[in-house]
Design a protein around this motif. Structure first.
Motif, short mmCIF file in Angstrom:
data_model
loop_
_atom_site.label_atom_id
_atom_site.label_comp_id
_atom_site.label_asym_id
_atom_site.label_seq_id
_atom_site.Cartn_x
_atom_site.Cartn_y
_atom_site.Cartn_z
N MET A 146 30.66 52.81 18.81
CA MET A 146 30.71 54.04 18.00
C MET A 146 30.84 53.66 16.53
O MET A 146 31.80 52.97 16.15
CB MET A 146 31.90 54.90 18.44
N ASP A 147 29.86 54.11 15.69
CA ASP A 147 29.93 53.77 14.27
C ASP A 147 30.92 54.68 13.56
O ASP A 147 31.46 55.63 14.13
CB ASP A 147 28.55 53.82 13.60
N ASP A 148 31.17 54.39 12.26
CA ASP A 148 32.19 55.12 11.51
C ASP A 148 31.88 56.60 11.40
O ASP A 148 32.78 57.45 11.52
CB ASP A 148 32.32 54.53 10.09
N LEU A 149 30.62 56.94 11.16
CA LEU A 149 30.25 58.35 10.98
C LEU A 149 30.47 59.14 12.28
O LEU A 149 31.04 60.24 12.26
CB LEU A 149 28.79 58.46 10.53
N GLU A 150 30.05 58.56 13.42
CA GLU A 150 30.25 59.23 14.70
C GLU A 150 31.73 59.40 14.99
O GLU A 150 32.17 60.43 15.52
CB GLU A 150 29.58 58.43 15.82
N PHE A 151 32.50 58.36 14.65
CA PHE A 151 33.94 58.41 14.89
C PHE A 151 34.59 59.53 14.07
O PHE A 151 35.37 60.33 14.59
CB PHE A 151 34.55 57.06 14.52
N ARG A 152 34.24 59.61 12.77
CA ARG A 152 34.83 60.65 11.91
C ARG A 152 34.43 62.04 12.38
O ARG A 152 35.24 62.96 12.39
CB ARG A 152 34.40 60.43 10.45
N ARG A 153 33.17 62.18 12.77
CA ARG A 153 32.72 63.49 13.25
C ARG A 153 33.50 63.92 14.50
O ARG A 153 33.89 65.08 14.64
CB ARG A 153 31.23 63.44 13.56
N ALA A 154 33.69 62.97 15.40
CA ALA A 154 34.40 63.28 16.65
C ALA A 154 35.84 63.71 16.37
O ALA A 154 36.33 64.68 16.94
CB ALA A 154 34.37 62.06 17.57
N LEU A 155 36.51 63.00 15.44
CA LEU A 155 37.90 63.34 15.15
C LEU A 155 38.02 64.61 14.33
O LEU A 155 38.98 65.36 14.47
CB LEU A 155 38.58 62.17 14.43
N LEU A 156 37.06 64.85 13.42
CA LEU A 156 37.09 66.10 12.65
C LEU A 156 36.91 67.30 13.58
O LEU A 156 37.49 68.36 13.37
CB LEU A 156 35.99 66.09 11.58
#
Length: 236
Positions: free
Chosen positions: A1-11
């Motif tokens: 999981m890249d950084d953008l996908e990770f941030r989107r998931a947590l947001l």
């Protein structure tokens, strides 16, 4: 999981139990810190929403807003609308202080989308008749000016954009209202485009400030950005 996908998931869900999200948190201290930051934000928002509003605060906020906008007459119905908006704005204001702590973890478009989501219908629900002259008076603070009337303006006010005083507009797009931010270059933001859930963001870097347009309709975000870029100028 890249950084953008990770941030989107947590947001989308700060308490996500998705295996990939949990593995990313466990393997990366920066992702763990970001996860903790969002959880703390949620908790502080919850605490802020439970704060008892002092008697008379909504009235004082409404009076200050009325004086600042030089409004001469207000009907009883509009008075109640603004009083309610003032109370809601206080809650959002308290929580927004925590959301906008200095951080480079979010991009220009991510901050803009987060700003729109956090405000809810407060700005998007405004229906003021604001002239381009009034907008230019506010924009002059940043050395900017619109050279032509681009669209109807429903809302125009300064806002705190990641601790940078910026201009927040709500304008009429082709199929609905769009949010527009003009952000001075006081942070290391760069123009980027992003789709986050139902929100679409398009941005553009001028010499001294950035323009960001957020809309639920991708075509609105793109077309409004192009119109504003052609009309907006900044002095050297």
């Amino acid at each position: 999981m890249d950084d953008l996908e990770f941030r989107r998931a947590l947001l989308a869900d700060p308490k996500s139990t998705d295996t990939q999200v949990l593995d990313a948190i466990a393997s990366d201290p920066k992702k763990l810190a970001f996860s903790n930051e969002l959880k703390q934000l949620n908790q502080k928002m919850l605490e802020a929403s439970q704060i008892k509003v002092p008697d008379g605060l909504a009235h004082r906020l409404l009076l200050r807003q009325s004086m600042a906008q030089h409004t001469q007459r207000r009907s009883r119905r509009k008075y109640m609308q603004f009083a309610m908006a003032a109370s809601i704005a206080m809650v959002f204001g308290l929580s927004f202080v925590f959301w906008q702590q200095p951080s480079n973890s979010l991009s220009l478009s991510e901050h803009a989308i987060a700003h729109v989501i956090m405000e809810g219908n407060y700005a998007l629900g405004a229906n003021e008749d604001i002239t381009m002259q009034q907008v230019n008076l506010k924009l002059a603070r940043f050395g900017g000016e619109f050279t032509s009337q681009v669209s109807q303006v429903y809302y125009a006010n300064y806002c705190d954009f990641n601790n940078v005083k910026s201009l927040h507009l709500v304008m009429q797009g082709e199929s609905g209202k769009v949010s527009v931010f003009i952000v001075p270059h006081e942070q290391a933001f760069k123009a980027d485009n992003l789709t986050e859930g139902k929100w679409n963001s398009q941005s553009f870097d001028f010499s001294t400030a950035s323009l960001v347009v957020v809309s639920e309709a991708p075509a609105d975000a793109s077309s409004m950005k192009e119109k504003l870029v052609k009309s907006l100028i900044f002095s050297a």
